[in-house]
Design a protein around this motif. Sequence first.
Motif, PDB file in Angstrom:
ATOM      1  N   ALA A  84     -30.089 -11.752   3.537  1.00  0.00           N
ATOM      2  CA  ALA A  84     -30.420 -10.289   4.597  1.00  0.00           C
ATOM      3  C   ALA A  84     -29.948 -10.388   5.690  1.00  0.00           C
ATOM      4  CB  ALA A  84     -30.805  -9.348   3.111  1.00  0.00           C
ATOM      5  N   SER A  85     -31.119 -11.902   6.229  1.00  0.00           N
ATOM      6  CA  SER A  85     -31.494 -11.739   7.294  1.00  0.00           C
ATOM      7  C   SER A  85     -29.925 -12.605   8.050  1.00  0.00           C
ATOM      8  CB  SER A  85     -32.900 -13.055   7.382  1.00  0.00           C
ATOM      9  OG  SER A  85     -33.556 -12.530   6.757  1.00  0.00           O
ATOM     10  N   ASP A  86     -29.098 -12.209   7.852  1.00  0.00           N
ATOM     11  CA  ASP A  86     -28.041 -13.117   8.606  1.00  0.00           C
ATOM     12  C   ASP A  86     -27.230 -12.097   8.813  1.00  0.00           C
ATOM     13  OD1 ASP A  86     -25.618 -14.416   9.575  1.00  0.00           O
ATOM     14  OD2 ASP A  86     -25.737 -15.808   7.272  1.00  0.00           O
ATOM     15  N   ASN A  87     -27.555 -11.393   9.757  1.00  0.00           N
ATOM     16  CA  ASN A  87     -26.158 -10.571  10.730  1.00  0.00           C
ATOM     17  C   ASN A  87     -25.029 -10.132  10.184  1.00  0.00           C
ATOM     18  OD1 ASN A  87     -28.565  -9.284  11.359  1.00  0.00           O
ATOM     19  ND2 ASN A  87     -28.270 -10.660  13.374  1.00  0.00           N
ATOM     20  N   GLN A  88     -23.681 -11.353  10.124  1.00  0.00           N
ATOM     21  CA  GLN A  88     -22.839 -11.655  10.119  1.00  0.00           C
ATOM     22  C   GLN A  88     -22.429 -11.174   8.541  1.00  0.00           C
ATOM     23  OE1 GLN A  88     -20.377 -12.850  12.391  1.00  0.00           O
ATOM     24  NE2 GLN A  88     -22.117 -12.583  13.888  1.00  0.00           N
ATOM     25  N   ILE A  89     -23.821 -11.747   7.337  1.00  0.00           N
ATOM     26  CA  ILE A  89     -22.779 -10.808   6.433  1.00  0.00           C
ATOM     27  C   ILE A  89     -22.792  -9.149   6.320  1.00  0.00           C
ATOM     28  CG2 ILE A  89     -24.145 -11.103   4.448  1.00  0.00           C
ATOM     29  CD1 ILE A  89     -24.335 -14.244   4.402  1.00  0.00           C
ATOM     30  N   TRP A  90     -23.447  -8.656   6.641  1.00  0.00           N
ATOM     31  CA  TRP A  90     -23.459  -7.883   7.023  1.00  0.00           C
ATOM     32  C   TRP A  90     -22.122  -7.203   7.157  1.00  0.00           C
ATOM     33  CZ3 TRP A  90     -26.306  -5.314   3.550  1.00  0.00           C
ATOM     34  CH2 TRP A  90     -27.630  -5.973   2.796  1.00  0.00           C
ATOM     35  N   ALA A  91     -22.256  -8.322   8.387  1.00  0.00           N
ATOM     36  CA  ALA A  91     -21.213  -7.238   9.264  1.00  0.00           C
ATOM     37  C   ALA A  91     -19.709  -7.876   8.460  1.00  0.00           C
ATOM     38  CB  ALA A  91     -20.942  -7.937  10.862  1.00  0.00           C
ATOM     39  N   TYR A  92     -19.524  -8.390   7.848  1.00  0.00           N
ATOM     40  CA  TYR A  92     -18.097  -8.837   6.893  1.00  0.00           C
ATOM     41  C   TYR A  92     -18.418  -7.812   5.870  1.00  0.00           C
ATOM     42  CZ  TYR A  92     -14.844 -10.985   3.884  1.00  0.00           C
ATOM     43  OH  TYR A  92     -13.661 -11.279   3.195  1.00  0.00           O
ATOM     44  N   LYS A 124     -27.171  -3.086   6.239  1.00  0.00           N
ATOM     45  CA  LYS A 124     -28.299  -3.849   6.588  1.00  0.00           C
ATOM     46  C   LYS A 124     -29.683  -3.393   6.204  1.00  0.00           C
ATOM     47  CE  LYS A 124     -30.272  -7.612   9.966  1.00  0.00           C
ATOM     48  NZ  LYS A 124     -30.546  -7.270  11.061  1.00  0.00           N
ATOM     49  N   VAL A 125     -30.161  -1.894   7.606  1.00  0.00           N
ATOM     50  CA  VAL A 125     -30.747  -0.946   7.651  1.00  0.00           C
ATOM     51  C   VAL A 125     -31.384  -0.300   6.288  1.00  0.00           C
ATOM     52  CG1 VAL A 125     -31.262   1.078   8.876  1.00  0.00           C
ATOM     53  CG2 VAL A 125     -29.863  -0.905   9.961  1.00  0.00           C
ATOM     54  N   LEU A 126     -30.272  -0.048   5.820  1.00  0.00           N
ATOM     55  CA  LEU A 126     -30.558   0.854   4.253  1.00  0.00           C
ATOM     56  C   LEU A 126     -31.453  -0.341   3.125  1.00  0.00           C
ATOM     57  CD1 LEU A 126     -27.351   2.989   2.983  1.00  0.00           C
ATOM     58  CD2 LEU A 126     -29.508   3.802   4.273  1.00  0.00           C
ATOM     59  N   TRP A 127     -30.642  -1.876   3.383  1.00  0.00           N
ATOM     60  CA  TRP A 127     -30.935  -2.773   2.017  1.00  0.00           C
ATOM     61  C   TRP A 127     -32.224  -2.543   2.927  1.00  0.00           C
ATOM     62  CZ3 TRP A 127     -33.085  -7.902   1.751  1.00  0.00           C
ATOM     63  CH2 TRP A 127     -33.600  -8.229   0.755  1.00  0.00           C
ATOM     64  N   TRP A 128     -32.660  -3.117   4.119  1.00  0.00           N
ATOM     65  CA  TRP A 128     -34.312  -3.445   4.389  1.00  0.00           C
ATOM     66  C   TRP A 128     -35.064  -2.971   3.479  1.00  0.00           C
ATOM     67  CZ3 TRP A 128     -36.028  -8.184   4.749  1.00  0.00           C
ATOM     68  CH2 TRP A 128     -35.933  -9.370   4.850  1.00  0.00           C
TER      69      TRP A 128
ATOM     70  N   SER B 107     -35.913 -16.444  12.044  1.00  0.00           N
ATOM     71  CA  SER B 107     -34.450 -15.917  10.780  1.00  0.00           C
ATOM     72  C   SER B 107     -34.672 -15.333  10.040  1.00  0.00           C
ATOM     73  CB  SER B 107     -33.779 -17.423  11.363  1.00  0.00           C
ATOM     74  OG  SER B 107     -35.011 -18.439  11.046  1.00  0.00           O
ATOM     75  N   SER B 108     -35.882 -15.828   9.319  1.00  0.00           N
ATOM     76  CA  SER B 108     -35.649 -15.191   7.906  1.00  0.00           C
ATOM     77  C   SER B 108     -36.316 -13.941   7.333  1.00  0.00           C
ATOM     78  CB  SER B 108     -36.603 -15.878   6.416  1.00  0.00           C
ATOM     79  OG  SER B 108     -36.537 -16.813   6.707  1.00  0.00           O
ATOM     80  N   ASN B 109     -36.481 -12.931   8.629  1.00  0.00           N
ATOM     81  CA  ASN B 109     -36.795 -11.952   8.890  1.00  0.00           C
ATOM     82  C   ASN B 109     -38.430 -11.616   8.528  1.00  0.00           C
ATOM     83  OD1 ASN B 109     -35.546  -9.537  10.949  1.00  0.00           O
ATOM     84  ND2 ASN B 109     -34.388  -9.480   8.537  1.00  0.00           N
ATOM     85  N   GLU B 133     -46.601 -20.464  -1.348  1.00  0.00           N
ATOM     86  CA  GLU B 133     -45.096 -21.449  -2.276  1.00  0.00           C
ATOM     87  C   GLU B 133     -44.138 -19.909  -1.530  1.00  0.00           C
ATOM     88  OE1 GLU B 133     -44.890 -21.169  -6.242  1.00  0.00           O
ATOM     89  OE2 GLU B 133     -42.680 -21.400  -6.591  1.00  0.00           O
ATOM     90  N   PHE B 134     -43.178 -20.490  -1.303  1.00  0.00           N
ATOM     91  CA  PHE B 134     -41.546 -19.487  -0.258  1.00  0.00           C
ATOM     92  C   PHE B 134     -40.616 -19.095  -1.268  1.00  0.00           C
ATOM     93  CE2 PHE B 134     -43.659 -21.927   3.468  1.00  0.00           C
ATOM     94  CZ  PHE B 134     -43.717 -20.811   4.132  1.00  0.00           C
ATOM     95  N   LEU B 135     -40.705 -17.994  -2.365  1.00  0.00           N
ATOM     96  CA  LEU B 135     -39.842 -18.213  -3.318  1.00  0.00           C
ATOM     97  C   LEU B 135     -38.659 -18.584  -3.120  1.00  0.00           C
ATOM     98  CD1 LEU B 135     -41.260 -14.827  -4.678  1.00  0.00           C
ATOM     99  CD2 LEU B 135     -41.811 -17.836  -5.551  1.00  0.00           C
ATOM    100  N   ARG B 136     -37.327 -19.346  -3.924  1.00  0.00           N
ATOM    101  CA  ARG B 136     -36.236 -19.126  -3.498  1.00  0.00           C
ATOM    102  C   ARG B 136     -35.591 -18.159  -2.726  1.00  0.00           C
ATOM    103  NH1 ARG B 136     -31.820 -16.868  -6.413  1.00  0.00           N
ATOM    104  NH2 ARG B 136     -31.956 -16.156  -7.312  1.00  0.00           N
ATOM    105  N   GLY B 137     -34.357 -18.497  -2.289  1.00  0.00           N
ATOM    106  CA  GLY B 137     -33.843 -17.546  -1.756  1.00  0.00           C
ATOM    107  C   GLY B 137     -35.146 -16.900  -0.275  1.00  0.00           C
ATOM    108  N   SER B 138     -35.601 -17.179  -0.077  1.00  0.00           N
ATOM    109  CA  SER B 138     -36.513 -16.111   1.159  1.00  0.00           C
ATOM    110  C   SER B 138     -36.284 -17.087   2.198  1.00  0.00           C
ATOM    111  CB  SER B 138     -38.308 -15.936   0.664  1.00  0.00           C
ATOM    112  OG  SER B 138     -39.182 -17.178   0.523  1.00  0.00           O
ATOM    113  N   LEU B 139     -36.020 -18.168   2.175  1.00  0.00           N
ATOM    114  CA  LEU B 139     -35.992 -19.064   3.863  1.00  0.00           C
ATOM    115  C   LEU B 139     -34.622 -18.893   4.614  1.00  0.00           C
ATOM    116  CD1 LEU B 139     -39.081 -21.015   3.332  1.00  0.00           C
ATOM    117  CD2 LEU B 139     -39.158 -18.527   4.609  1.00  0.00           C
TER     118      LEU B 139
END
Lengths: 237, 320
Positions: A84-92, A124-128, B107-109, B133-139
């Motif tokens: 969800a932090s990858d803007n490109q995924i939301w853009a797609y 993206k905004v909605l998800w976050w 980068s992971s917000n 611990e960082f859970l899987r998929g969080s970073l």
Amino acid sequence: MNWKTMNSSDLQYRVSSWNDIGEVHETPAADYLELREELLQIEMEVKSELQISTPKGREYAYDLSFGLKLYQVLKKYDMTEAIASDNQIWAYLGVAVIPDIVFKRWGAQAHDRFYQSPRRIWLKVLWWYIHLSWQGTEELTRKVLLTNTTDEVVQLVERSGNFGYRIKLCREIMLQYGQFDNETKTRSGQLFRRVMKLNTARLAVIEPALYEGEECGYVTDLFKEIVNSKFQLASSH
Amino acid sequence: MKAIINLNPVLTEEIKLKSAIQFIDYGFEYDEYGIRRSISAEPVTGFEHTGSKLALQDERGVWNEKTHSLIVSRSIILQKTDHLFGSNGVAGLNAEIGTAIVWKSKSSNQRGIFVGDSFDSNSSKRQFNISGEFLRGSLRDKIELSTIMYIKSPGSLLPDENHLANNAGFIIGEFDTTTIHIKGTGSFFPISTISEDGPLWRVEINWDDPTLDLFEEQYVKILLNERHPDYKHLDFSNNLTKLSPLMREVLASSLQIIIQNVTRTIDVQSILSGTNIASGSICQVVQYFIQTFEWNTSSPEELASSIRKGLDKLLGGGTV
């Protein structure tokens, strides 16, 4: 799910042919077809629940209901914070998979809501917004968010800070804010906006997780200060 | 940039010296079926002298930030704690000091804190541990770690301690900041760039004994030619899930060359049995790939096909 991305020239090329009468064209990859169908389905459900044909006039109610359902659907597809932090995924998702849904909410020319402005991409905004407000179940989350407006969405999601969200803190803020009645929210004059501003200032010197009572104690004091100062101000006049 | 002025005393070099404060390197682990496995953290090229930028490398090739959590730990050793407390220190005699790791990943917000051991002026303990611990998929991409000490509980200040921090959570010292690069599954692919008149890519093999020599640049590497006109299409980055289709093909073909070279001198059954194969060696990596992704070594064409299938499963995603 193999999440797909799209480079900016491709994004521009695809949206350049769209127009304001709704001629947006979805171009999902084959493995996105099922997801598209599910998202179309939930969008129909939202409109039916709200008894509306378009989001116009009921923007927040539409965003909240669609956001909660979107969050649950994407959870099935293993959406994570990292993805969800990858803007490109939301853009797609917005440009190739469900441009018709984004169009209904923002129109074809709001390119910032599709892909152009990372902080404003609608999906993206909605998800976050839902993720940062999540209270363990959809029902409890809906309850704390029910009387908010699109302004709270902006205040919460766009105030991410330089290094990202403190998720536990955000959830505590939303929980405590959700417990105020509408009268207090209004009487305290943009209560949420004021709390978020004070929070930003405080975070420069205080780490909520280390505060007495941790995030809960920190947020309690934050609201107390704003609400009390407003009441004191009102009673002195 | 915001300037924060601390009005309360914080840890000075003098207090640190008197306390003989020492930091043990960060440790990184993951859990595999209930067994804790270590992940090594090697300095990023160009930062060997400071160690402030580290790249995670799981020699077993199992850890991946999407499928496994990441456990971070660190210890602080303080030979003497009495210089921290009292009117000449940073906390009151009745206070409690905590240790923590602050983590940030733009980068992971997200950002957060792992709270560790705490101590007071009566503690006889000298080593204080912090883990989280960082859970899987969080970073994704990278995280920044800083070790801090803070006032966990100010206690009641004595008359000569009024200048000391009186608020829980006040940070009395922030120490080294380390950036951790997360590469996940593909961290061990030895890939370098060159600039020459020649093909877009090639594999260089320099091993003497693949059962002993490590799967590292010194013994085997994929070289990408920056001067080649198609280099721009390789789109090579640390994020392996975003490799361009051309780069995936380079990777697939390179792996085939490496595996066929290994199996030319050592038969597949010996590799699979694992007998006389050193940990982290080229043979061990080949064994891992063949077993985990069911690569079929019976013929070049079967191998080529199964490698690509395996890479799709391993890396997923891709650009359109």
